[in-house]
Structures are given as structure tokens and as C-alpha cells.
Design a protein around this motif. Structure first.
Motif, PDB file in Angstrom:
ATOM      1  N   ASP A 204       1.983   1.299  -3.127  1.00  0.00           N
ATOM      2  CA  ASP A 204       1.153   2.120  -3.937  1.00  0.00           C
ATOM      3  C   ASP A 204       1.218   1.937  -5.531  1.00  0.00           C
ATOM      4  N   LYS A 205       2.670   1.304  -5.939  1.00  0.00           N
ATOM      5  CA  LYS A 205       2.598   1.044  -7.353  1.00  0.00           C
ATOM      6  C   LYS A 205       1.744  -0.348  -7.630  1.00  0.00           C
ATOM      7  N   MET A 206       1.954  -1.136  -6.670  1.00  0.00           N
ATOM      8  CA  MET A 206       1.259  -2.429  -6.669  1.00  0.00           C
ATOM      9  C   MET A 206      -0.277  -2.158  -6.834  1.00  0.00           C
ATOM     10  N   LEU A 207      -0.737  -1.498  -5.909  1.00  0.00           N
ATOM     11  CA  LEU A 207      -2.217  -1.214  -5.912  1.00  0.00           C
ATOM     12  C   LEU A 207      -2.815  -0.362  -7.085  1.00  0.00           C
ATOM     13  N   ASP A 208      -2.013   0.308  -7.581  1.00  0.00           N
ATOM     14  CA  ASP A 208      -2.369   1.066  -8.705  1.00  0.00           C
ATOM     15  C   ASP A 208      -2.256   0.251 -10.177  1.00  0.00           C
ATOM     16  N   SER A 209      -1.356  -0.727 -10.064  1.00  0.00           N
ATOM     17  CA  SER A 209      -1.375  -1.718 -11.179  1.00  0.00           C
ATOM     18  C   SER A 209      -2.657  -2.686 -10.972  1.00  0.00           C
ATOM     19  N   LEU A 210      -3.147  -2.905 -10.037  1.00  0.00           N
ATOM     20  CA  LEU A 210      -4.406  -3.857  -9.492  1.00  0.00           C
ATOM     21  C   LEU A 210      -5.573  -3.099  -9.807  1.00  0.00           C
ATOM     22  N   ASP A 211      -5.513  -1.737  -9.989  1.00  0.00           N
ATOM     23  CA  ASP A 211      -6.546  -0.597  -9.997  1.00  0.00           C
ATOM     24  C   ASP A 211      -7.327  -0.874  -8.741  1.00  0.00           C
ATOM     25  N   ILE A 212      -6.555  -0.689  -7.405  1.00  0.00           N
ATOM     26  CA  ILE A 212      -7.526  -0.825  -6.276  1.00  0.00           C
ATOM     27  C   ILE A 212      -7.195   0.524  -5.684  1.00  0.00           C
ATOM     28  N   SER A 213      -8.559   0.960  -4.824  1.00  0.00           N
ATOM     29  CA  SER A 213      -8.442   2.052  -3.879  1.00  0.00           C
ATOM     30  C   SER A 213      -8.787   1.218  -2.597  1.00  0.00           C
ATOM     31  N   PRO A 214      -7.981   0.895  -1.852  1.00  0.00           N
ATOM     32  CA  PRO A 214      -8.425   0.667  -0.455  1.00  0.00           C
ATOM     33  C   PRO A 214      -9.422   1.332   0.225  1.00  0.00           C
ATOM     34  N   GLU A 215     -10.388   0.808   0.860  1.00  0.00           N
ATOM     35  CA  GLU A 215     -11.161   1.498   1.763  1.00  0.00           C
ATOM     36  C   GLU A 215     -10.732   2.050   3.065  1.00  0.00           C
ATOM     37  N   LYS A 216      -9.585   1.329   3.664  1.00  0.00           N
ATOM     38  CA  LYS A 216      -9.098   1.704   4.807  1.00  0.00           C
ATOM     39  C   LYS A 216      -7.522   1.253   4.675  1.00  0.00           C
ATOM     40  N   MET A 217      -6.717   2.172   5.243  1.00  0.00           N
ATOM     41  CA  MET A 217      -5.199   2.134   5.267  1.00  0.00           C
ATOM     42  C   MET A 217      -4.724   2.514   6.610  1.00  0.00           C
ATOM     43  N   MET A 218      -3.546   1.846   7.024  1.00  0.00           N
ATOM     44  CA  MET A 218      -3.345   2.042   8.518  1.00  0.00           C
ATOM     45  C   MET A 218      -1.603   2.396   8.048  1.00  0.00           C
ATOM     46  N   GLU A 219      -1.052   3.416   8.486  1.00  0.00           N
ATOM     47  CA  GLU A 219       0.425   3.778   8.521  1.00  0.00           C
ATOM     48  C   GLU A 219       1.147   3.307   9.856  1.00  0.00           C
ATOM     49  N   PHE A 220       2.124   2.583   9.443  1.00  0.00           N
ATOM     50  CA  PHE A 220       3.246   2.064  10.555  1.00  0.00           C
ATOM     51  C   PHE A 220       4.591   2.567  10.252  1.00  0.00           C
ATOM     52  N   GLY A 221       5.503   2.929  11.065  1.00  0.00           N
ATOM     53  CA  GLY A 221       6.816   3.268  10.805  1.00  0.00           C
ATOM     54  C   GLY A 221       7.810   2.322  10.891  1.00  0.00           C
ATOM     55  N   SER A 222       7.364   0.843  10.988  1.00  0.00           N
ATOM     56  CA  SER A 222       8.204  -0.495  11.258  1.00  0.00           C
ATOM     57  C   SER A 222       7.670  -1.668  10.652  1.00  0.00           C
ATOM     58  N   LEU A 223       8.569  -2.316   9.818  1.00  0.00           N
ATOM     59  CA  LEU A 223       8.282  -3.617   9.414  1.00  0.00           C
ATOM     60  C   LEU A 223       7.808  -4.660  10.359  1.00  0.00           C
ATOM     61  N   GLN A 224       8.553  -4.679  11.567  1.00  0.00           N
ATOM     62  CA  GLN A 224       8.373  -5.467  12.406  1.00  0.00           C
ATOM     63  C   GLN A 224       6.576  -5.296  13.138  1.00  0.00           C
ATOM     64  N   ILE A 225       6.352  -4.151  13.350  1.00  0.00           N
ATOM     65  CA  ILE A 225       4.934  -3.804  13.624  1.00  0.00           C
ATOM     66  C   ILE A 225       4.079  -4.199  12.795  1.00  0.00           C
ATOM     67  N   ILE A 226       4.311  -3.950  11.302  1.00  0.00           N
ATOM     68  CA  ILE A 226       3.330  -4.348  10.356  1.00  0.00           C
ATOM     69  C   ILE A 226       3.176  -5.885  10.406  1.00  0.00           C
ATOM     70  N   LYS A 227       4.353  -6.456  10.545  1.00  0.00           N
ATOM     71  CA  LYS A 227       4.096  -8.137  10.531  1.00  0.00           C
ATOM     72  C   LYS A 227       3.207  -8.495  11.817  1.00  0.00           C
ATOM     73  N   GLU A 228       3.379  -8.014  12.924  1.00  0.00           N
ATOM     74  CA  GLU A 228       2.695  -8.480  13.648  1.00  0.00           C
ATOM     75  C   GLU A 228       1.443  -8.167  13.957  1.00  0.00           C
ATOM     76  N   SER A 229       1.156  -6.894  13.230  1.00  0.00           N
ATOM     77  CA  SER A 229      -0.281  -6.362  13.041  1.00  0.00           C
ATOM     78  C   SER A 229      -1.088  -7.421  12.006  1.00  0.00           C
ATOM     79  N   VAL A 230      -0.377  -7.870  11.189  1.00  0.00           N
ATOM     80  CA  VAL A 230      -1.001  -8.567  10.007  1.00  0.00           C
ATOM     81  C   VAL A 230      -1.111  -9.817  10.617  1.00  0.00           C
TER      82      VAL A 230
END
Length: 294
Positions: A204-230
Motif C-alpha cells: 500500500d505504501k509503495m503504491l501510494d509513493s508511485l501514485d498508483i490506484s490499481p484497477e484490480k487487486m486480489m487478496e491471498f493469505g499466503s506468500l506461497q500462493i501469491i508467488k505461484e499466482s504471479v
């Protein structure tokens, strides 16, 4: 009184007299007698009982929260006194947020146990907010959390910097660009952790610093799932260098070059008391060495 508290907490957590009795190595009638004695001591009923379940009522919820904290303090007091005459040994309850807990802590524990094998660590992994709350309630001896964390009732010691990068799959369209702009990032699906997570706060802080408001966000409760999704090409994410070392070496993730990055945050030690066992002091010595490796 301490045994009454232990029995009450066991019944509250197991939601069943028989299961609590089994855990405590007591008979069910003995457990019932202890609960009745405890309710007389408090002056009101604490549990709602039916043939199918046992659950806390409003008074019981208040007593349970304090009982857990009292038992935690009592255990810590006993260990501190025992520690005066013994060498580094005994139980150590550690809580860590996901990045540190899953990708750094196992190596810290292995190094410590090689020199101090009589320490018996117990580890809980959770988001920053939950770990801090458990330390505050004396359910954990120490917590390791991420980000610029503050709490007026806890002692917080920043000890290492964590470098974070935006990553995508190697086949992602952004991975083919020499330079990625904030406008490019704003159009992507961002895969992030849940609210309360240190990694989410950093994103959130990084997005604010770049003045970005993403059109779509997906929340996951695990870093492993995030990495595999990416890796699967579902979107982009901001992740710690500690969490992506293996994927970078295997070329399954790629760092995106963006002006103003990488993003840096802090790992902090969180404790609730200045009194520490030898086991905790020893563990903290090994934790602080992480800054030399980061």
C-alpha cells in the motif's frame, strides 16, 4: 487459583468437558468441580452448557481473555526464576510474520540449536497485527514483525532492513519492457496479502509513493500462493527479496525495473517485558545477525 484458571481455559478452548479432561489428564467430574469452584470464586456463570456444546458467555469471554494473559505471565515468572540457576535451556515461544517466519526464521533457529540444543522453540506464524497482539497478551515471548510498526505498550527494536521488489512471471508483458512506468503498473492485477499483514502495508505504501490506484487487486493469505499466482501470470506483486530468492535463481519470477524501487521496510523485534530468559536473550543475538546477512 492457577489450576482453576488452567481448567477453565482448557474447557473454553476445547468447548467440551471430556476433551478438556483428556488434555489435563483429569476425570470429567473433576473438571466440572473445578469449573463450579471457579464460577463461585468469580461470582457468576461463565459458560453456557447444553448436551451438545459448552461455550463462553459474555462474562466468560472477559474472564478467558484475562485468564490467558495471567497464565502467560505466571509461566514467564516461573521460567525467569528457574533461569537464574540454570544454563541456556527451556521453552521459547516465538511469533513471526510470514516473510521472516517462513524464509528467515528456520535458518536462525537451526544456527541457535546447533550451539544451544537445550532450548525448545515453539513457533507461530501470522500477520504482523496478530503476532503483536499475542506478545501483548503474553502468549508469545517475542515477535518478529515487518514494517514501520508502533505500539505504546510494546518494546520495539528495529534490527534489519528488508528490500522488496515488484515481480512478474518471465513471460508477462511487463517482463519484456526495458523500463516500466507507474501507468503500466496501474493497469495490472495486483496480488497482495490481507489487511494487517506487513507485506500488505508495504505494498500500500509503495503504491501510494508511485501514485498508483490499481484497477484490480486480489487478496491471498499466503506468500506461497501469491508467488505461484504471479508465476502463473495472474498479475504482479511486491515481495521481499528473502521470499523470492529461490524463484529468481530458477528464473520462475522476474524483477521489474521501476523508478523509485526497490522498496525498503524494516524487520523489528517485539517484546512486552524487559525481563528475559537466557533462551530469549540467546535467540535475539542470533536474530540480530540477520542484519549482517541482509
Amino acid at each position: 487459583m492457577d489450576q482453576l484458571l488452567e481448567v477453565f481455559v482448557a474447557v473454553a478452548e476445547k468447548k467440551n468437558f471430556s476433551r478438556a479432561a483428556e488434555e489435563l489428564h483429569m476425570t470429567q467430574p473433576a473438571v466440572s468441580q473445578h469449573i463450579q469452584a471457579f464460577e463461585r470464586e468469580i461470582g457468576t456463570r461463565l459458560l453456557d452448557r447444553t448436551n451438545k456444546y459448552v461455550k463462553l458467555n459474555k462474562a466468560g469471554e472477559i474472564v478467558y481473555d484475562h485468564a490467558v494473559e495471567i497464565l502467560g505471565l505466571y509461566t514467564k515468572m516461573q521460567r525467569l526464576v528457574d533461569d537464574l540457576t540454570n544454563k541456556t535451556s527451556g521453552p521459547l515461544t516465538i511469533g513471526a510474520s510470514y516473510t521472516f517466519g517462513e524464509y528467515i526464521l528456520p535458518y536462525v533457529i537451526a544456527d541457535m540449536l546447533e550451539q544451544y540444543p537445550l532450548v525448545t522453540p515453539s513457533i507461530s506464524i501470522g500477520n504482523t497485527r496478530d503476532i503483536a497482539e499475542s506478545v501483548l497478551k503474553h502468549q508469545l515471548d517475542v515477535g518478529i514483525v515487518e514494517g514501520d510498526f508502533r505500539h505504546h505498550q510494546l518494546m520495539i527494536e528495529p534490527f534489519a532492513k528488508d528490500i522488496m521488489h515488484i515481480v512478474t512471471a518471465p513471460t508477462h508483458k511487463l517482463a519484456k519492457l526495458k523500463k516500466v512506468t507507474p501507468a503500466d503498473l496501474a493497469q495490472e492485477t495486483w496480488i497482495v496479502r490481507e489487511e494487517g499483514s506487513g507485506t500488505r502495508t508495504a505494498a500500500d505504501k509503495m503504491l501510494d509513493s508511485l501514485d498508483i490506484s490499481p484497477e484490480k487487486m486480489m487478496e491471498f493469505g499466503s506468500l506461497q500462493i501469491i508467488k505461484e499466482s504471479v508465476e502463473a501470470g495472474l498479475g504482479v506483486s511486491l515481495l521481499s527479496k528473502w521470499a523470492i530468492r529461490k524463484e529468481l535463481s530458477m528464473d520462475t519470477l522476474k524483477i521489474i525495473d521501476v523508478n523509485g524501487l526497490p522498496f525498503t521496510r524494516t524487520f523489528s523485534i517485539v517484546t512486552s517485558s524487559p525481563y528475559r530468559t537466557k533462551a530469549l536473550d540467546t535467540f535475539l543475538q542470533f536474530v540480530r545477525e540477520v542484519s549482517e546477512k541482509s
